[in-house]
Design an enzyme around this catalytic site. Structure first.
Site, PDB file in Angstrom:
ATOM      1  N   ILE A 125      20.094 -37.629  14.018  1.00 36.48           N
ATOM      2  CA  ILE A 125      21.255 -38.205  13.352  1.00 36.48           C
ATOM      3  C   ILE A 125      22.181 -38.871  14.360  1.00 36.48           C
ATOM      4  CG2 ILE A 125      22.521 -36.000  13.430  1.00 36.48           C
ATOM      5  CD1 ILE A 125      23.752 -36.796  10.670  1.00 36.48           C
ATOM      6  N   CYS A 126      22.849 -39.916  13.906  1.00 38.27           N
ATOM      7  CA  CYS A 126      23.912 -40.587  14.652  1.00 38.27           C
ATOM      8  C   CYS A 126      23.344 -41.270  15.900  1.00 38.27           C
ATOM      9  CB  CYS A 126      25.009 -39.583  14.992  1.00 38.27           C
ATOM     10  SG  CYS A 126      26.570 -40.321  15.487  1.00 38.27           S
TER      11      CYS A 126
END
Length: 242
Positions: A150-151
């Site tokens: 994620i991210c």
């Protein structure tokens, strides 16, 4: 990953660890509870799942998937390139610490069924400069084990040359990096490409956690079945015709 100083020592509270304020730990638990759809059946029960992170990890991006998987019965280890505690962040603000369970040099990808890569800016930036961390990530992808990032965490996938030909999402500033590495960048809360799950930012965590709990059990079981077939019928000895 236990915080002995926390006044709430319920199983969920013991998972959201660190020396940050108790109300922060409660909030992380409350966020997970606020999305009952993410509490899938315990298809990951007993599965060993690695979380790889270091200083600068985004607190929610580690705490919320950890709590969701722990509640589903998975066995989790926080792995890092240094021992003791790692510093967490919320945006650009310090947000306490998480206790490391295993040092990177003590483990191998073969010990685990799946891998979760939380984000933050500094965390994956430090890890992608560490040869052992990059090799650890690459080993999961090469073994076709499920991976969730994620991210900014896809930086590690890029460094491991593991995005070529894949569709994934990330924090928007990684778009060009992913494309230059041969990946297809999409702007969606969660994207799945075979056994790779990616999301863009903390706001996407409900969808990210739900997809992990949906995909990981099936992907782990499929891979184990594939392994059994490969061991039973090696390439030099194809399975009998029907």
């Amino acid at each position: 990953m236990v915080d002995a100083s926390s006044p709430d020592q319920s199983p969920a509270a013991r998972i959201v660890t660190g020396t940050y304020a108790p109300d922060a730990g409660y909030r992380a638990i409350a966020i997970v509870d606020a999305h009952p759809d993410s509490r899938m059946p315990s298809g990951v029960k007993g599965r060993k799942i690695a979380f790889l992170a270091t200083d600068g990890v985004e607190k929610r991006e580690l705490a919320e998937p950890w709590t969701a998987l722990s509640d589903a019965g998975a066995e989790l280890h926080l792995i890092s390139i240094r021992g003791g505690e790692i510093r967490a962040m919320e945006g650009d603000q310090p947000a306490g610490h998480f206790t490391v369970d295993r040092l990177l040099h003590e483990v191998r990808a073969g010990d685990y069924d799946a891998l979760v890569l939380p984000g933050g800016v500094a965390n994956p930036d430090r890890l992608r400069m560490h040869e052992g961390a990059v090799s650890f990530v690459r080993a999961f992808v090469d073994a076709d084990k499920p991976v969730a990032a994620i991210c900014h965490a896809p930086w590690l996938l890029i460094e491991a040359d593991s995005v070529r030909g894949r569709s994934l999402t990330s924090w928007p500033s990684l778009k060009t990096d992913i494309r230059n590495a041969g990946g297809l960048w999409v702007d969606r809360p969660v994207e799945t490409d075979q056994r790779l799950i990616t999301s863009r930012k903390p706001d996407d965590l409900p969808a990210f956690c739900a997809k992990i709990l949906q995909l990981f059990p099936a992907a782990i079981d499929e891979r184990r079945q594939d392994f059994v077939v490969e061991q039973s019928f090696p390439a030099s000895d194809p399975p009998p015709a029907p």
